[in-house]
Design an enzyme around this catalytic site. Structure first.
Site, short mmCIF file in Angstrom:
data_model
loop_
_atom_site.label_atom_id
_atom_site.label_comp_id
_atom_site.label_asym_id
_atom_site.label_seq_id
_atom_site.Cartn_x
_atom_site.Cartn_y
_atom_site.Cartn_z
CE1 TYR A 11 -49.59 -22.13 -74.11
CE2 TYR A 11 -50.55 -20.37 -72.78
CZ TYR A 11 -50.35 -20.98 -74.01
OH TYR A 11 -50.93 -20.42 -75.13
CE LYS A 64 -47.80 -19.26 -75.90
NZ LYS A 64 -47.53 -19.16 -77.36
CB ILE A 76 -58.45 -18.50 -79.85
CG1 ILE A 76 -57.60 -17.36 -79.27
CG2 ILE A 76 -58.74 -18.28 -81.33
CD1 ILE A 76 -58.25 -16.02 -79.27
#
Length: 261
Positions: free
Chosen positions: A164, A168, A197
Site C-alpha cells: 500500500y 501511494k 479517516i
C-alpha cells in the site's frame, strides 16, 4: 469555504472516481454544494447512482457510471461520458482505492501486490491520462485541476503496509511529474495525503471493533479520526482560486499522524 472560493465551482464539470462512498462521495457532494455538475464513478454503479441522486437533490446535474479504474476501457468510457454529457471536463478527483490487510512483506502475495497497485497506482495513471487528454481537447477555458488521493502512507513507511505504501508513494511521484508536464498548459495537478479517516475502508482495516478503532485512533495526535468531509474541503481548496499556486504538492491532512515519525 470562505473568501472568493465560495461558489467558484458554479457550472464546473467535475469527475470523481470511487464516488460511491467515503471520501469520494463527500468530495462529489462538496463540489455539488458549491455549484458543480458531476460525473461520479465507482466500480459498483448502485452506490454511484446514490451519490448522483444526492447531488441532484442539491439542484445539480449528475451522471453515474460504473468504472473499474484498473481497466483502460472503463476509464476511457467514464471520462468520455463526462465530455459527451457536459461538453468538457474541468476538474477530476482520483479517489478510488483499496486497502491492504496488515501483513509483513514476505507474507504479501503477488496477487495482493498486483491488486493494490492495479487500483491505487495504475488506476490513478489511467485516470490522469484520459482526464488530461479530455482537458487538453476541451472547449472550456480557465482553471482546470486534478487532485489525486494519496495517503499519509505515501510520505512515510508503515509496518505491515509495504504494498500500500509503495503504491501511494508512487501516486505522489506520478502527481509531481505530471504537474511539471502540464502546469504551463493550465492544468493544475496536486495530491492529498489523508490520515485516518472515518470510512468503511477504515472499519475494514481496524476490524470494526472498539479495540481496533482505539488502536488506530491512538496514532493520531489530534485524538480522533478525520471525517471524509474534511478531506473533501482540502480538495475544494486545491481546485479553487485560493489554491491556484499549489503545483505538484502533496498536501498532508492527517491530524499530525506523520509529524513525529
Amino acid at each position: 469555504m470562505s473568501g472568493n472560493a465560495a461558489g467558484s465551482f458554479i457550472n464546473k464539470i467535475v469527475f470523481v472516481t470511487g464516488a460511491g462512498s467515503g471520501i469520494g462521495r463527500a468530495t462529489a457532494l462538496a463540489f455539488a454544494t458549491q455549484g458543480a455538475d458531476l460525473v461520479v464513478a465507482d466500480i459498483n454503479k448502485q452506490p454511484a447512482q446514490e451519490t448522483a441522486m444526492m447531488a441532484q437533490r442539491l439542484g445539480r446535474r449528475a451522471e453515474a457510471v460504473a468504472c473499474d479504474v484498473n481497466s483502460t476501457e472503463d476509464v476511457a468510457a467514464a471520462v468520455a461520458t463526462a465530455v459527451e454529457t457536459f461538453g468538457r471536463l474541468d476538474i477530476a478527483v482520483n479517489n478510488a482505492g483499496v486497502e491492504q490487510p496488515p501483513r509483513p512483506l514476505t507474507e504479501t502475495s503477488e496477487a495482493d501486490w498486483d491488486r493494490i497497485h492495479g487500483v491505487n497506482l495504475r488506476g490513478v495513471f489511467l485516470s490522469m491520462k484520459h482526464e488530461i487528454l479530455a482537458m487538453e481537447a476541451g472547449l472550456g477555458e480557465g482553471h482546470r485541476s486534478i487532485v489525486n488521493i494519496a495517503s499519509g502512507a505515501g510520505v512515510i513507511g508503515i509496518r505491515g503496509q509495504a504494498a500500500y505504501a509503495a503504491a501511494k508513494h508512487g501516486v505522489i511521484g506520478l502527481t509531481k511529474s505530471a504537474a511539471l508536464e502540464y502546469a504551463a498548459l493550465g492544468i493544475q495537478i496536486n495530491a492529498i495525503c489523508p490520515g485516518i479517516i472515518e470510512t468503511a475502508m477504515m472499519d475494514r482495516f481496524s476490524g470494526g471493533t472498539p479495540e481496533g478503532r482505539s488502536r488506530v485512533i491512538a496514532q493520531e495526535p489530534i485524538g480522533r479520526m478525520s471525517t471524509a468531509e474534511e478531506i473533501a474541503s482540502a480538495g475544494l481548496w486545491l481546485c479553487s482560486g485560493l489554491g491556484g499556486f499549489a503545483i505538484g504538492h502533496a498536501l498532508v491532512v492527517d491530524g499530525g499522524q506523520t509529524i513525529g515519525i
